[in-house]
Structure formats: structure tokens, C-alpha cells
Scaffold this motif. Structure first.
Motif, PDB file in Angstrom:
ATOM      1  N   VAL A 136       0.943  -1.456   0.059  1.00  0.00           N
ATOM      2  CA  VAL A 136      -0.095   0.116   0.012  1.00  0.00           C
ATOM      3  C   VAL A 136       0.707   1.398  -0.004  1.00  0.00           C
ATOM      4  N   THR A 137       0.361   2.356  -0.752  1.00  0.00           N
ATOM      5  CA  THR A 137       1.137   3.524  -0.715  1.00  0.00           C
ATOM      6  C   THR A 137       0.033   4.508  -0.050  1.00  0.00           C
ATOM      7  N   LEU A 138       0.334   5.436   1.011  1.00  0.00           N
ATOM      8  CA  LEU A 138      -0.339   6.429   1.468  1.00  0.00           C
ATOM      9  C   LEU A 138       0.257   7.778   1.154  1.00  0.00           C
ATOM     10  N   ARG A 139      -0.351   8.830   0.943  1.00  0.00           N
ATOM     11  CA  ARG A 139       0.048   9.977   0.472  1.00  0.00           C
ATOM     12  C   ARG A 139      -0.169  11.234   1.259  1.00  0.00           C
TER      13      ARG A 139
ATOM     14  N   PHE B 260       9.299  14.546  -1.379  1.00  0.00           N
ATOM     15  CA  PHE B 260       9.507  15.020  -2.614  1.00  0.00           C
ATOM     16  C   PHE B 260       9.923  16.247  -2.351  1.00  0.00           C
ATOM     17  N   PRO B 261      10.607  16.886  -3.657  1.00  0.00           N
ATOM     18  CA  PRO B 261      11.102  18.273  -3.630  1.00  0.00           C
ATOM     19  C   PRO B 261      10.107  19.505  -2.886  1.00  0.00           C
ATOM     20  N   ASN B 262       8.868  19.019  -3.462  1.00  0.00           N
ATOM     21  CA  ASN B 262       7.804  19.857  -2.825  1.00  0.00           C
ATOM     22  C   ASN B 262       7.137  19.759  -1.462  1.00  0.00           C
ATOM     23  N   TYR B 263       7.881  18.797  -0.717  1.00  0.00           N
ATOM     24  CA  TYR B 263       7.694  18.392   0.589  1.00  0.00           C
ATOM     25  C   TYR B 263       6.629  17.580   0.869  1.00  0.00           C
ATOM     26  N   SER B 264       5.923  17.094  -0.148  1.00  0.00           N
ATOM     27  CA  SER B 264       4.875  16.083  -0.132  1.00  0.00           C
ATOM     28  C   SER B 264       5.437  14.733   0.074  1.00  0.00           C
ATOM     29  N   SER B 265       4.924  13.870   0.562  1.00  0.00           N
ATOM     30  CA  SER B 265       5.485  12.484   1.129  1.00  0.00           C
ATOM     31  C   SER B 265       4.471  11.159   0.731  1.00  0.00           C
ATOM     32  N   GLU B 266       5.243  10.233   0.926  1.00  0.00           N
ATOM     33  CA  GLU B 266       4.497   8.865   0.663  1.00  0.00           C
ATOM     34  C   GLU B 266       5.029   8.138   1.899  1.00  0.00           C
ATOM     35  N   LEU B 267       4.136   7.259   2.299  1.00  0.00           N
ATOM     36  CA  LEU B 267       4.414   6.186   3.233  1.00  0.00           C
ATOM     37  C   LEU B 267       4.111   4.660   2.538  1.00  0.00           C
ATOM     38  N   ASN B 268       5.084   3.664   2.350  1.00  0.00           N
ATOM     39  CA  ASN B 268       4.925   2.463   1.748  1.00  0.00           C
ATOM     40  C   ASN B 268       4.870   1.365   2.631  1.00  0.00           C
ATOM     41  N   VAL B 269       3.941   0.518   2.560  1.00  0.00           N
ATOM     42  CA  VAL B 269       4.015  -0.784   3.545  1.00  0.00           C
ATOM     43  C   VAL B 269       3.868  -1.847   2.667  1.00  0.00           C
ATOM     44  N   ASN B 270       5.018  -2.576   2.748  1.00  0.00           N
ATOM     45  CA  ASN B 270       4.979  -4.031   1.885  1.00  0.00           C
ATOM     46  C   ASN B 270       4.502  -4.983   2.651  1.00  0.00           C
TER      47      ASN B 270
ATOM     48  N   SER C  87       2.047  18.149   2.684  1.00  0.00           N
ATOM     49  CA  SER C  87       2.345  19.163   3.935  1.00  0.00           C
ATOM     50  C   SER C  87       1.781  20.580   3.893  1.00  0.00           C
ATOM     51  N   GLN C  88       1.816  21.194   4.937  1.00  0.00           N
ATOM     52  CA  GLN C  88       1.424  22.668   4.948  1.00  0.00           C
ATOM     53  C   GLN C  88       2.552  23.473   4.048  1.00  0.00           C
ATOM     54  N   SER C  89       2.053  24.370   3.352  1.00  0.00           N
ATOM     55  CA  SER C  89       3.003  25.169   2.738  1.00  0.00           C
ATOM     56  C   SER C  89       4.030  25.672   3.672  1.00  0.00           C
ATOM     57  N   GLY C  90       5.431  25.532   3.080  1.00  0.00           N
ATOM     58  CA  GLY C  90       6.481  26.104   3.981  1.00  0.00           C
ATOM     59  C   GLY C  90       6.972  25.406   4.862  1.00  0.00           C
ATOM     60  N   HIS C  91       6.534  23.985   5.267  1.00  0.00           N
ATOM     61  CA  HIS C  91       7.045  22.860   6.177  1.00  0.00           C
ATOM     62  C   HIS C  91       7.848  22.047   5.319  1.00  0.00           C
ATOM     63  N   ASN C  92       9.121  21.806   5.811  1.00  0.00           N
ATOM     64  CA  ASN C  92      10.053  21.152   5.363  1.00  0.00           C
ATOM     65  C   ASN C  92      10.258  19.642   6.237  1.00  0.00           C
ATOM     66  N   THR C  93       9.387  19.453   7.042  1.00  0.00           N
ATOM     67  CA  THR C  93       9.692  18.181   7.855  1.00  0.00           C
ATOM     68  C   THR C  93       8.235  17.617   7.840  1.00  0.00           C
ATOM     69  N   VAL C  94       8.309  16.112   7.544  1.00  0.00           N
ATOM     70  CA  VAL C  94       7.043  15.495   7.758  1.00  0.00           C
ATOM     71  C   VAL C  94       7.328  14.054   8.614  1.00  0.00           C
ATOM     72  N   SER C  95       6.561  13.797   9.089  1.00  0.00           N
ATOM     73  CA  SER C  95       6.602  12.388  10.106  1.00  0.00           C
ATOM     74  C   SER C  95       5.089  11.975  10.064  1.00  0.00           C
TER      75      SER C  95
ATOM     76  N   PHE D  47       8.469   6.975  11.109  1.00  0.00           N
ATOM     77  CA  PHE D  47       9.584   7.937  10.711  1.00  0.00           C
ATOM     78  C   PHE D  47       9.260   9.338  10.306  1.00  0.00           C
ATOM     79  N   GLN D  48      10.540  10.146  10.286  1.00  0.00           N
ATOM     80  CA  GLN D  48      10.436  11.450   9.760  1.00  0.00           C
ATOM     81  C   GLN D  48      11.173  11.820   8.812  1.00  0.00           C
ATOM     82  N   TYR D  49      10.963  12.964   8.090  1.00  0.00           N
ATOM     83  CA  TYR D  49      11.982  13.183   6.855  1.00  0.00           C
ATOM     84  C   TYR D  49      12.026  14.544   7.050  1.00  0.00           C
ATOM     85  N   TYR D  50      13.240  15.115   6.624  1.00  0.00           N
ATOM     86  CA  TYR D  50      13.877  16.435   6.575  1.00  0.00           C
ATOM     87  C   TYR D  50      14.356  16.735   5.529  1.00  0.00           C
ATOM     88  N   ARG D  51      13.901  17.642   4.765  1.00  0.00           N
ATOM     89  CA  ARG D  51      14.626  18.021   3.239  1.00  0.00           C
ATOM     90  C   ARG D  51      14.920  16.869   2.766  1.00  0.00           C
ATOM     91  N   GLU D  52      13.843  15.762   2.386  1.00  0.00           N
ATOM     92  CA  GLU D  52      14.049  14.847   1.613  1.00  0.00           C
ATOM     93  C   GLU D  52      14.655  13.638   2.130  1.00  0.00           C
TER      94      GLU D  52
END
Lengths: 113, 115
Positions: A19-22, A69-79, A25-33, A47-52
Motif C-alpha cells: 500500500v502507498t499512502l500520500r 519529494f522536493p515540494n515536501y509532499s510525502s509517501e508512506l509505503n508498506v509492503n 504538507s502545509q505550505s513552507g513546512h520542510n519536515t514530515v512525520s 519515521f520522519q523526513y527532513y528536506r527529503e
């Protein structure tokens, strides 16, 4: 409402699938958890991502992986999904200058059958 | 390792009365402390944070929290409860200011305000 969006809202998968979840992020935020929240429990840090780049991980196996991703959107993949992976998956974005308060999306409810 | 404890699974308060939701923490360095609220089928909403400074922190919806370093506590309070405050409340701690710091959540306290 925060500016954090997640898709899909709900998902039903079969044990062993992937599964892939998407998360957007809020505009301007560079960290996603990413967090897993089982029924009746607090969010568990995945997990957490900071600037990719991944810069922190909780006690989750490698079959949980992610991307930012460069636009700070993110994916979570579970195999190789397991029944115990059924939970609400939350993403949260933040920016260091704000003191790291996190802004959460509404979550994706994953059901594994 | 850092940890957060919320000793009460549920707190019941009459509308108009003061409320307290308890939280204690353990962290090696200076703590960054947070309170979040979760309504049914929703993500978490940020209420307030303590980073440094005044031990009494004011946040959203009339909530406040008191940081007590000697007791390693960060209890959430409100002078007069509303029925609409009924929700699930989470205390959280971050172990530092760096980008690699992580946030750990407590198990949550369900707050029920009766009319």
C-alpha cells in the motif's frame, strides 16, 4: 483545519499486499512525520523526513518505507501487509523555526483483511 | 529514552467546573512539550507547547498548561469546562530542537464533560 491533506481517506487491503499512502504538507513546512495510531492508542512514530532525507525512525520494520519529494509532499509505503497493520495513519508537517509543533492531516484509515 | 505518561485513561468533569488532564515526561535534555486534541475520526490538533520561558503556557480554546521541572509534569488545565471540550487529549514530548529530534506521544486521556 490545517493545510495538511492525506489520501486516500479509507483503504481496504488484503494481507500480503502493498500500500502507498500520500500526504501533502502545509505550505513552507520542510519536515514530515508519519505515525500509526491503533484503536484506543496514542500515535506511534514511524519515521520522519527532513528536506527529503529520513532523519529519524521508530520501532517499525523495514517493510515500512517512505519518500519526501522536493515540494515536501510525502509517501508512506508498506509492503507485505499484516493484519496488525490495520490502523489510522497520520502524517504531520512542521518547520523548525516554529518550535516543531506539528500540523496533522486527517489520516488514512487502513484495514487489512 | 524519552517517554510520556498520561496516568488517567478518562477524566469526567461537570460543565463549568475546572479540569486538569495529567502528563508526566522523561527526557534526557531540555524538553519540548506539547498538548494535542483529537476529535472523532479526525487528525490531531495542536493546542499549546512549552519550549522555554514562563512555566504557565496559554493555548487554544482557553486551555493552559503548567510546566513543572522538578516534578517532570506538564498538566493541561482549563478554568471552566465546556461540553464541546469532550475529546481525546494527547501529551507529547520532543527530545530537542534539532531537525532529527523525534516526538513521542502519550497514550491519551479521554475527557468527558457532562452538561
Amino acid at each position: 483545519e490545517t493545510g495538511v491533506t492525506q489520501s486516500p481517506t479509507h483503504l481496504i487491503k488484503t494481507r500480503g499486499q502493498q500500500v502507498t499512502l500520500r500526504c501533502s504538507s502545509q505550505s513552507g513546512h520542510n519536515t514530515v512525520s508519519w505515525y500509526q495510531q491503533a484503536l484506543g492508542q496514542g500515535p506511534q512514530f514511524i519515521f520522519q523526513y527532513y528536506r527529503e532525507e529520513e532523519n529519524g525512525r521508530g520501532n517499525f520494520p523495514p517493510r515500512f518505507s517512505g519518500l519526501q519529494f522536493p515540494n515536501y509532499s510525502s509517501e508512506l509505503n508498506v509492503n507485505a501487509l499484516e493484519l496488525d497493520d490495520s490502523a489510522l495513519y497520520l502524517c504531520a508537517s512542521s518547520f523548525e523555526s516554529s518550535g516543531y509543533e506539528q500540523y496533522f492531516g486527517p489520516g488514512t484509515r487502513l484495514t487489512v483483511t | 529514552a524519552q517517554s510520556v505518561a498520561q496516568p488517567e485513561d478518562q477524566v469526567n468533569v461537570a460543565e463549568g467546573n475546572p479540569l486538569t488532564v495529567k502528563c508526566t515526561y522523561s527526557v534526557s535534555g531540555n524538553p519540548y512539550l506539547f498538548w494535542y486534541v483529537q476529535y472523532p475520526n479526525r487528525g490531531l490538533q495542536f493546542l499549546l507547547k512549552y519550549i522555554t520561558g514562563d512555566n504557565l503556557v496559554k493555548g487554544s480554546y482557553g486551555f493552559e498548561a503548567e510546566f513543572n521541572k522538578s516534578q517532570t509534569s506538564f498538566h493541561l488545565k482549563k478554568p471552566s469546562a465546556l461540553v464541546s471540550d469532550s475529546a481525546l487529549y494527547f501529551c507529547a514530548v520532543r527530545d530537542g530542537p534539532g531537525s532529527a529530534s523525534k516526538i513521542i506521544f502519550g497514550s491519551g486521556t479521554r475527557l468527558s464533560i457532562r452538561p
